[in-house]
Design a protein around this motif. Structure first.
Motif, short mmCIF file in Angstrom:
data_model
loop_
_atom_site.label_atom_id
_atom_site.label_comp_id
_atom_site.label_asym_id
_atom_site.label_seq_id
_atom_site.Cartn_x
_atom_site.Cartn_y
_atom_site.Cartn_z
N PHE A 98 3.89 56.47 -15.00
CA PHE A 98 2.50 56.31 -15.46
C PHE A 98 1.85 54.98 -15.07
CE2 PHE A 98 4.38 59.35 -18.45
CZ PHE A 98 3.47 60.37 -18.34
N CYS A 99 2.61 53.91 -14.96
CA CYS A 99 2.01 52.58 -14.85
C CYS A 99 2.04 52.00 -13.44
CB CYS A 99 2.73 51.61 -15.78
SG CYS A 99 2.94 52.23 -17.46
N ILE A 100 3.02 52.40 -12.65
CA ILE A 100 3.24 51.79 -11.33
C ILE A 100 2.05 52.00 -10.40
CG2 ILE A 100 4.36 53.76 -10.23
CD1 ILE A 100 6.42 51.78 -9.10
N VAL A 101 1.30 53.07 -10.60
CA VAL A 101 0.17 53.38 -9.73
C VAL A 101 -0.86 52.25 -9.75
CG1 VAL A 101 -1.67 55.02 -9.31
CG2 VAL A 101 0.53 55.83 -10.07
N CYS A 102 -1.11 51.69 -10.91
CA CYS A 102 -2.08 50.59 -11.02
C CYS A 102 -1.41 49.22 -11.03
CB CYS A 102 -2.92 50.73 -12.29
SG CYS A 102 -3.97 52.18 -12.29
N HIS A 103 -0.36 49.08 -11.82
CA HIS A 103 0.23 47.76 -12.05
C HIS A 103 1.25 47.36 -10.99
CE1 HIS A 103 -1.71 46.86 -15.84
NE2 HIS A 103 -1.51 48.12 -16.20
N ASP A 110 -0.60 45.09 -8.28
CA ASP A 110 -0.77 45.41 -6.86
C ASP A 110 -0.36 46.86 -6.56
OD1 ASP A 110 1.90 45.07 -7.38
OD2 ASP A 110 2.32 43.86 -5.61
N GLY A 111 -0.65 47.75 -7.50
CA GLY A 111 -0.29 49.16 -7.31
C GLY A 111 -1.15 49.84 -6.27
N LEU A 112 -0.87 51.09 -6.02
CA LEU A 112 -1.56 51.86 -5.00
C LEU A 112 -3.06 51.94 -5.24
CD1 LEU A 112 -1.35 53.74 -2.52
CD2 LEU A 112 -1.06 55.63 -4.11
N VAL A 113 -3.47 52.13 -6.49
CA VAL A 113 -4.89 52.23 -6.82
C VAL A 113 -5.62 50.93 -6.49
CG1 VAL A 113 -6.53 52.48 -8.72
CG2 VAL A 113 -4.57 54.00 -8.56
N ALA A 114 -4.99 49.81 -6.76
CA ALA A 114 -5.63 48.52 -6.50
C ALA A 114 -5.67 48.21 -5.00
CB ALA A 114 -4.88 47.41 -7.22
N SER A 115 -4.78 48.78 -4.23
CA SER A 115 -4.73 48.47 -2.80
C SER A 115 -5.61 49.40 -1.96
CB SER A 115 -3.29 48.53 -2.30
OG SER A 115 -2.79 49.85 -2.40
N LEU A 116 -6.24 50.40 -2.58
CA LEU A 116 -7.13 51.28 -1.83
C LEU A 116 -8.36 50.50 -1.36
CD1 LEU A 116 -7.08 54.50 -4.04
CD2 LEU A 116 -5.99 54.19 -1.83
N LYS A 117 -8.69 50.62 -0.09
CA LYS A 117 -9.82 49.88 0.46
C LYS A 117 -11.00 50.82 0.66
CE LYS A 117 -7.51 46.01 1.27
NZ LYS A 117 -6.88 45.70 0.05
N ASP A 118 -12.17 50.35 0.31
CA ASP A 118 -13.40 51.09 0.55
C ASP A 118 -14.44 50.07 0.96
OD1 ASP A 118 -15.72 53.07 -1.39
OD2 ASP A 118 -15.23 53.16 0.73
N TRP A 119 -14.68 49.98 2.25
CA TRP A 119 -15.57 48.96 2.76
C TRP A 119 -16.95 49.10 2.16
CZ3 TRP A 119 -20.01 48.62 5.73
CH2 TRP A 119 -20.28 47.35 6.26
N PRO A 120 -17.64 48.09 1.75
CA PRO A 120 -17.35 46.66 1.89
C PRO A 120 -16.68 46.05 0.67
CG PRO A 120 -19.62 46.94 1.22
CD PRO A 120 -19.02 48.32 1.34
N PHE A 124 -11.37 50.27 -6.53
CA PHE A 124 -11.10 50.01 -7.94
C PHE A 124 -10.79 48.53 -8.11
CE2 PHE A 124 -9.81 54.44 -7.31
CZ PHE A 124 -10.55 55.05 -8.30
N PRO A 125 -11.18 47.94 -9.24
CA PRO A 125 -10.82 46.54 -9.47
C PRO A 125 -9.31 46.41 -9.71
CG PRO A 125 -11.98 47.44 -11.37
CD PRO A 125 -12.00 48.49 -10.31
N ARG A 126 -8.80 45.28 -9.34
CA ARG A 126 -7.36 45.02 -9.49
C ARG A 126 -7.04 44.86 -10.97
NH1 ARG A 126 -3.71 42.11 -5.61
NH2 ARG A 126 -1.92 41.53 -6.85
N PRO A 127 -6.03 45.60 -11.46
CA PRO A 127 -5.65 45.44 -12.88
C PRO A 127 -4.97 44.09 -13.10
CG PRO A 127 -4.20 47.00 -11.80
CD PRO A 127 -5.24 46.62 -10.79
N PRO A 128 -4.97 43.63 -14.34
CA PRO A 128 -4.34 42.33 -14.60
C PRO A 128 -2.83 42.39 -14.39
CG PRO A 128 -5.01 43.38 -16.65
CD PRO A 128 -5.54 44.22 -15.55
N SER A 129 -2.29 41.26 -14.01
CA SER A 129 -0.86 41.16 -13.78
C SER A 129 -0.12 41.14 -15.12
CB SER A 129 -0.54 39.88 -13.00
OG SER A 129 0.85 39.69 -12.94
N LEU A 130 0.93 41.90 -15.20
CA LEU A 130 1.77 41.87 -16.40
C LEU A 130 2.72 40.68 -16.37
CD1 LEU A 130 2.64 45.68 -16.63
CD2 LEU A 130 0.80 44.43 -17.76
N GLN A 131 2.71 39.93 -15.26
CA GLN A 131 3.57 38.76 -15.11
C GLN A 131 2.85 37.48 -15.57
OE1 GLN A 131 6.63 38.94 -14.39
NE2 GLN A 131 6.78 41.00 -13.57
N SER A 132 1.60 37.59 -16.00
CA SER A 132 0.83 36.40 -16.39
C SER A 132 1.35 35.82 -17.70
CB SER A 132 -0.64 36.76 -16.54
OG SER A 132 -0.82 37.62 -17.64
#
Length: 196
Positions: A98-103, A110-120, A124-132
């Motif tokens: 459930f979580c790896i896709v975004c987190h 840096d999950g798959l959803v956050a790495s999708l590019k749509d110029w310009p 989707f906005p990058r989710p917060p890091s759980l390592q913070s």
């Protein structure tokens, strides 16, 4: 003799048939069994007023209400599950489902959803890091509250994960942080393990 038997049989059959036809001429049957069911009003499913109202205070079977509404209240909510290998492995499986896709794999956002590019701009906005440090300082109940209620763009996962599974994910999030930021004790244990 044979023809008279056939004639009598045909007469009986004809009289029974005609009496049945006479019954069909009536708009109402002579006797109606369970008339409330036979002449009930037709209602459309899910139409307002077609379903009986629920009794006050009724809840679905197996449902446990979640009464925590703020992060301050969530601080006091303690993890009831022990930190065992089984719970960590179950939490890892659920996190990877459930979580790896975004987190991302290590919870760095840096999950798959956050790495999708749509110029310009990113799709989707990058989710917060759980390592913070902010997440590290969260109490277990606060992480559980975010999984249960959602936060910002993150939806609630209460329908997808039951209470025990959410606590297992909390254990795994803690393990991810500890793996990325080991204490000196953890490093000593690892050195001892490698020496053996």
């Amino acid at each position: 003799m044979r023809s008279s038997i056939l004639t009598i049989t045909a007469a009986i059959f004809l009289s029974v048939s005609l009496s049945a036809c006479g019954y069909l001429k009536h708009s109402q049957p002579y006797y109606s069994y369970a008339p409330d069911m036979h002449y009930s009003p037709g209602l459309k499913a899910q139409k307002e007023g077609s379903m009986r109202p629920l009794v006050a205070g009724v809840i679905p079977r197996g449902f446990r209400p979640y009464e925590i509404t703020t992060m301050d209240q969530a601080k006091m909510h303690l993890n009831p599950l022990p930190r065992t290998k089984e719970n960590l492995l179950a939490g890892k499986t659920l996190f990877n489902t459930f979580c790896i896709v975004c987190h991302g794999k290590f919870g760095e956002g840096d999950g798959l959803v956050a790495s999708l590019k749509d110029w310009p701009r990113p799709l989707f906005p990058r989710p917060p890091s759980l390592q913070s440090d902010k997440v590290r300082d969260f109490k277990d109940g606060q992480i559980f509250h975010i999984i249960t209620m959602g936060q910002n763009l993150m939806p609630s996962y209460a329908e997808k994960l039951n209470e025990e599974e959410r606590w297992q994910v909390v254990h795994y999030v803690r393990a991810l942080h500890r793996a990325k930021h080991p204490s000196s004790e953890d490093l000593k244990k690892a050195e001892n393990y490698l020496e053996e």
